[in-house]
Design a protein around this motif. Structure first.
Motif, PDB file in Angstrom:
ATOM      1  N   GLN A 137       0.837  -1.203   0.000  1.00  0.00           N
ATOM      2  CA  GLN A 137       0.000   0.000   0.000  1.00  0.00           C
ATOM      3  C   GLN A 137       0.872   1.253   0.000  1.00  0.00           C
ATOM      4  O   GLN A 137       1.986   1.205   0.505  1.00  0.00           O
ATOM      5  CB  GLN A 137      -0.891  -0.005   1.249  1.00  0.00           C
ATOM      6  CG  GLN A 137      -1.786  -1.224   1.367  1.00  0.00           C
ATOM      7  CD  GLN A 137      -2.935  -1.215   0.388  1.00  0.00           C
ATOM      8  OE1 GLN A 137      -3.489  -0.188   0.058  1.00  0.00           O
ATOM      9  NE2 GLN A 137      -3.275  -2.378  -0.103  1.00  0.00           N
ATOM     10  N   PRO A 138       0.452   2.355  -0.501  1.00  0.00           N
ATOM     11  CA  PRO A 138      -0.786   2.558  -1.236  1.00  0.00           C
ATOM     12  C   PRO A 138      -0.619   2.186  -2.710  1.00  0.00           C
ATOM     13  O   PRO A 138       0.462   2.334  -3.274  1.00  0.00           O
ATOM     14  CB  PRO A 138      -1.046   4.061  -1.090  1.00  0.00           C
ATOM     15  CG  PRO A 138       0.323   4.658  -1.019  1.00  0.00           C
ATOM     16  CD  PRO A 138       1.173   3.624  -0.279  1.00  0.00           C
ATOM     17  N   THR A 139      -1.687   1.711  -3.327  1.00  0.00           N
ATOM     18  CA  THR A 139      -1.627   1.335  -4.740  1.00  0.00           C
ATOM     19  C   THR A 139      -1.964   2.510  -5.650  1.00  0.00           C
ATOM     20  O   THR A 139      -1.549   2.543  -6.797  1.00  0.00           O
ATOM     21  CB  THR A 139      -2.597   0.190  -5.065  1.00  0.00           C
ATOM     22  OG1 THR A 139      -3.936   0.631  -4.810  1.00  0.00           O
ATOM     23  CG2 THR A 139      -2.282  -1.050  -4.252  1.00  0.00           C
ATOM     24  N   GLY A 140      -2.764   3.447  -5.147  1.00  0.00           N
ATOM     25  CA  GLY A 140      -3.151   4.591  -5.965  1.00  0.00           C
ATOM     26  C   GLY A 140      -4.138   4.254  -7.063  1.00  0.00           C
ATOM     27  O   GLY A 140      -4.266   4.990  -8.033  1.00  0.00           O
ATOM     28  N   THR A 141      -4.830   3.140  -6.932  1.00  0.00           N
ATOM     29  CA  THR A 141      -5.797   2.740  -7.947  1.00  0.00           C
ATOM     30  C   THR A 141      -7.066   2.223  -7.280  1.00  0.00           C
ATOM     31  O   THR A 141      -7.167   2.239  -6.054  1.00  0.00           O
ATOM     32  CB  THR A 141      -5.206   1.701  -8.921  1.00  0.00           C
ATOM     33  OG1 THR A 141      -6.061   1.552 -10.048  1.00  0.00           O
ATOM     34  CG2 THR A 141      -4.966   0.364  -8.261  1.00  0.00           C
ATOM     35  N   LYS A 142      -8.015   1.785  -8.086  1.00  0.00           N
ATOM     36  CA  LYS A 142      -9.279   1.266  -7.567  1.00  0.00           C
ATOM     37  C   LYS A 142      -9.873   0.305  -8.589  1.00  0.00           C
ATOM     38  O   LYS A 142      -9.412   0.219  -9.726  1.00  0.00           O
ATOM     39  CB  LYS A 142     -10.256   2.400  -7.301  1.00  0.00           C
ATOM     40  CG  LYS A 142     -10.605   3.170  -8.562  1.00  0.00           C
ATOM     41  CD  LYS A 142     -11.541   4.317  -8.282  1.00  0.00           C
ATOM     42  CE  LYS A 142     -11.802   5.022  -9.616  1.00  0.00           C
ATOM     43  NZ  LYS A 142     -12.777   6.049  -9.526  1.00  0.00           N
TER      44      LYS A 142
END
Length: 126
Positions: free
Chosen positions: A96-101
């Motif tokens: 984390q963080p991935t910065g996506t969804k």
């Protein structure tokens, strides 16, 4: 650069650049192998570095696709469409963080009866 690994750390993954938005696949094969639905990103193979690649074992799940997992801990990491210059990588392996969804859910007609898909996200039958 985004980094990730399998549960035991034998396989280390690096993806160059930003991570694209993820798909969630609800097909019966993905649910059976992952234990729930399979959330992953598709990236060009040239953007991926795999350390510990000798620990990856491949399961040929169809003529067109193989699935990669760690031989030590069993983590399901890759969905590899053979003869394409891309690979899907499990979202759960990334630090984390991935910065996506998740932007879409696919094969929703196969989804398990024990959960619901959140509203407002694209849903496809395939």
């Amino acid at each position: 650069m985004h980094k990730g690994s399998c549960l035991c750390g034998a396989i280390q993954i690096e993806v160059t650049g930003d991570l694209p938005e993820a798909d969630a696949c609800h097909c019966s094969q993905c649910r059976k192998q992952s234990g729930h639905y399979w959330a992953s990103i598709d990236v060009p193979t040239s953007a991926v570095t795999i350390r510990g690649g000798d620990q990856v074992r491949w399961y040929q799940s169809s003529e067109k696709v193989r699935r990669g997992f760690c031989q030590t801990c069993g983590s399901f990491l890759f969905w590899d469409p053979i003869h394409h210059d891309k690979i899907a990588i499990a979202m759960g392996c990334f630090d984390q963080p991935t910065g996506t969804k998740i932007w879409s859910h696919i094969f929703v007609g196969d989804k398990g009866d024990y959960y619901e898909i959140e509203p407002g996200v694209l849903q496809k039958d395939q």
